[in-house]
Design a protein around this motif. Structure first.
Motif, PDB file in Angstrom:
ATOM      1  N   LEU A  83       0.841  -1.192   0.000  1.00  0.00           N
ATOM      2  CA  LEU A  83       0.000   0.000   0.000  1.00  0.00           C
ATOM      3  C   LEU A  83       0.879   1.246   0.000  1.00  0.00           C
ATOM      4  O   LEU A  83       1.980   1.242   0.559  1.00  0.00           O
ATOM      5  CB  LEU A  83      -0.895   0.039   1.246  1.00  0.00           C
ATOM      6  N   ARG A  84       0.385   2.317  -0.628  1.00  0.00           N
ATOM      7  CA  ARG A  84       1.072   3.591  -0.493  1.00  0.00           C
ATOM      8  C   ARG A  84       1.069   3.996   0.971  1.00  0.00           C
ATOM      9  O   ARG A  84       0.142   3.662   1.716  1.00  0.00           O
ATOM     10  CB  ARG A  84       0.388   4.659  -1.341  1.00  0.00           C
ATOM     11  N   LEU A  85       2.100   4.722   1.383  1.00  0.00           N
ATOM     12  CA  LEU A  85       2.216   5.079   2.795  1.00  0.00           C
ATOM     13  C   LEU A  85       0.962   5.771   3.313  1.00  0.00           C
ATOM     14  O   LEU A  85       0.476   5.456   4.403  1.00  0.00           O
ATOM     15  CB  LEU A  85       3.433   5.992   3.010  1.00  0.00           C
ATOM     16  N   SER A  86       0.445   6.717   2.537  1.00  0.00           N
ATOM     17  CA  SER A  86      -0.745   7.444   2.980  1.00  0.00           C
ATOM     18  C   SER A  86      -1.937   6.507   3.126  1.00  0.00           C
ATOM     19  O   SER A  86      -2.737   6.637   4.064  1.00  0.00           O
ATOM     20  CB  SER A  86      -1.076   8.563   1.990  1.00  0.00           C
ATOM     21  N   HIS A 142       5.665   3.016  -1.388  1.00  0.00           N
ATOM     22  CA  HIS A 142       4.749   1.940  -1.014  1.00  0.00           C
ATOM     23  C   HIS A 142       5.369   1.168   0.147  1.00  0.00           C
ATOM     24  O   HIS A 142       6.578   0.922   0.152  1.00  0.00           O
ATOM     25  CB  HIS A 142       4.517   0.975  -2.178  1.00  0.00           C
ATOM     26  N   LEU A 143       4.538   0.807   1.101  1.00  0.00           N
ATOM     27  CA  LEU A 143       4.984  -0.065   2.180  1.00  0.00           C
ATOM     28  C   LEU A 143       4.627  -1.490   1.786  1.00  0.00           C
ATOM     29  O   LEU A 143       3.473  -1.782   1.464  1.00  0.00           O
ATOM     30  CB  LEU A 143       4.310   0.310   3.498  1.00  0.00           C
ATOM     31  N   ARG A 144       5.616  -2.366   1.803  1.00  0.00           N
ATOM     32  CA  ARG A 144       5.406  -3.762   1.429  1.00  0.00           C
ATOM     33  C   ARG A 144       5.706  -4.669   2.613  1.00  0.00           C
ATOM     34  O   ARG A 144       6.686  -4.466   3.330  1.00  0.00           O
ATOM     35  CB  ARG A 144       6.303  -4.152   0.251  1.00  0.00           C
ATOM     36  N   ILE A 145       4.858  -5.664   2.793  1.00  0.00           N
ATOM     37  CA  ILE A 145       5.090  -6.689   3.809  1.00  0.00           C
ATOM     38  C   ILE A 145       5.124  -8.029   3.092  1.00  0.00           C
ATOM     39  O   ILE A 145       4.177  -8.394   2.388  1.00  0.00           O
ATOM     40  CB  ILE A 145       3.985  -6.685   4.881  1.00  0.00           C
ATOM     41  N   SER A 146       6.229  -8.737   3.245  1.00  0.00           N
ATOM     42  CA  SER A 146       6.400 -10.030   2.586  1.00  0.00           C
ATOM     43  C   SER A 146       7.336 -10.877   3.435  1.00  0.00           C
ATOM     44  O   SER A 146       7.669 -10.505   4.566  1.00  0.00           O
ATOM     45  CB  SER A 146       6.992  -9.837   1.183  1.00  0.00           C
ATOM     46  N   LEU A 147       7.765 -11.996   2.894  1.00  0.00           N
ATOM     47  CA  LEU A 147       8.717 -12.834   3.618  1.00  0.00           C
ATOM     48  C   LEU A 147      10.052 -12.126   3.820  1.00  0.00           C
ATOM     49  O   LEU A 147      10.859 -12.546   4.651  1.00  0.00           O
ATOM     50  CB  LEU A 147       8.936 -14.155   2.870  1.00  0.00           C
ATOM     51  N   TRP A 148      10.280 -11.069   3.058  1.00  0.00           N
ATOM     52  CA  TRP A 148      11.500 -10.276   3.222  1.00  0.00           C
ATOM     53  C   TRP A 148      11.357  -9.262   4.349  1.00  0.00           C
ATOM     54  O   TRP A 148      12.295  -8.519   4.636  1.00  0.00           O
ATOM     55  CB  TRP A 148      11.845  -9.557   1.921  1.00  0.00           C
TER      56      TRP A 148
END
Length: 347
Positions: free
Chosen positions: A95-98, A120-126
């Motif tokens: 998602l974009r930060l905002s 963008h904030l990303r959440i993954s296995l990384w």
């Protein structure tokens, strides 16, 4: 006063946090732990099923609280646990930060200070990562610089070959082709980095009325909104003058040389044509394309990184480094000094 989170909620928050910290190695592992937490009714049963969840309850709780404190504002374990509903196993979350802050919870000012507002904030296995255009072009520059150094080193022995050069033509041709490819890629990446960086500054100025940590006036905001696609030289000059209070401009070296000379090679790559143009004679772009070598490529990269680093220092006016500033500084140190002389060309 907030009520204490249930045992199930606490453990679910710990699982989500471990994913965000990059401590979970597969989506199957993540999904299994999330499903296990839903079967926990109280702290006693929570501890009884810890053998099913491969982490230390006490140690992980301490790490998660520290992770929350360093990265977010105004949240607890309940809010973190609720985030699991938005994380799709196998895909993660982006998602974009905002949008992330509006949907979930706020990021710490120190975190937002490091990354562009349009990230963008990303959440993954990384783990939890921030993605923005400059990151990709900085990665391109890093990978291209390392490989170009390697290829140039492999070509060195052939420069001293005496006798019949055609006996090694196949080996040399392959290496020179790779070298030319990497030179073109680095020149393109150097300009793409600067273009993306300037567009990001204009976007933030137009939407948040600031340039770095300084407020912008309506004149500059109007320029940002209406001139975002103006020639690179025009946009860069305006930002330099605005950020420096009129003390810096595109007439300063090495920026002037980069724009005036580097652009010749960028145009040769992206607008290849034997025709005459208003700024080049007939066949001029072809000559520029053919003469492109590691010295030219690394010079373009160096000047691009210098320009971005200079602007970052000007707009922030403090000692805290953004991610772009830090990466640019590291990459400047990665470049060969002095630049290697051109290697032999294909016969």
């Amino acid at each position: 006063m907030k009520h204490e989170a249930s045992a199930s909620t606490r453990l679910k928050a710990l699982v989500v946090a471990r994913l965000m910290m990059g401590d979970i190695d597969s989506w199957e592992h993540y999904l299994s732990e999330i499903e296990t937490t839903s079967r926990i009714q109280n702290r006693r049963t929570a501890r009884s099923v810890m053998s099913q969840i491969s982490f230390s309850y006490k140690k992980t709780s301490q790490n998660v609280l520290k992770f929350i404190e360093e990265n977010f504002v105004g949240i607890g374990l309940e809010e973190l646990a609720q985030l699991s509903a938005s994380i799709l196993p196998g895909v993660g979350l982006s998602l974009r930060l905002s949008e992330f802050e509006a949907t979930h919870f706020g990021l710490a000012p120190s975190v937002k200070r490091r990354f562009p507002a349009h990230s963008h904030l990303r959440i993954s296995l990384w783990g939890m990562q921030f993605e923005f255009p400059e990151m990709h072009f900085l990665n391109d520059i890093e990978a291209g610089s390392i490989e170009l150094n390697q290829v140039s080193a492999l070509l060195k022995p052939y420069a001293a070959v005496v006798g019949n050069p055609k006996s090694q033509q196949i080996e040399v041709a392959h290496l020179v082709s790779r070298q030319k490819l990497l030179c073109r890629a680095l020149v393109s990446a150097s300009f793409s980095l600067l273009e993306a960086y300037l567009s990001g500054l204009f976007f933030i100025a137009a939407n948040e009325s600031r340039l770095g940590n300084a407020a912008t006036n309506e004149d500059f905001r109007g320029f940002a909104r209406s001139k975002e696609s103006a020639p690179l030289k025009t946009r860069l000059d305006r930002v330099l003058r605005e950020a420096s209070g009129g003390h810096a401009s595109v007439d300063d070296e090495p920026i002037r040389g980069y724009i005036d000379t580097g652009k010749r090679y960028r145009d040769a790559i992206h607008h290849t044509s034997p025709f005459e143009r208003k700024d080049v004679e007939a066949g001029g772009r072809l000559i520029a394309l053919y003469e492109l070598d590691p010295v030219i490529a690394f010079t373009c990269v160096e000047h691009s990184l210098f320009t971005v680093s200079l602007l970052e220092r000007l707009i922030w006016q403090d000692e805290l480094e953004t991610d772009v500033m830090q990466r640019s500084r590291v990459l400047l140190n990665l470049l060969p000094q002095p630049f290697e002389a051109p290697s032999p060309t294909t016969p």
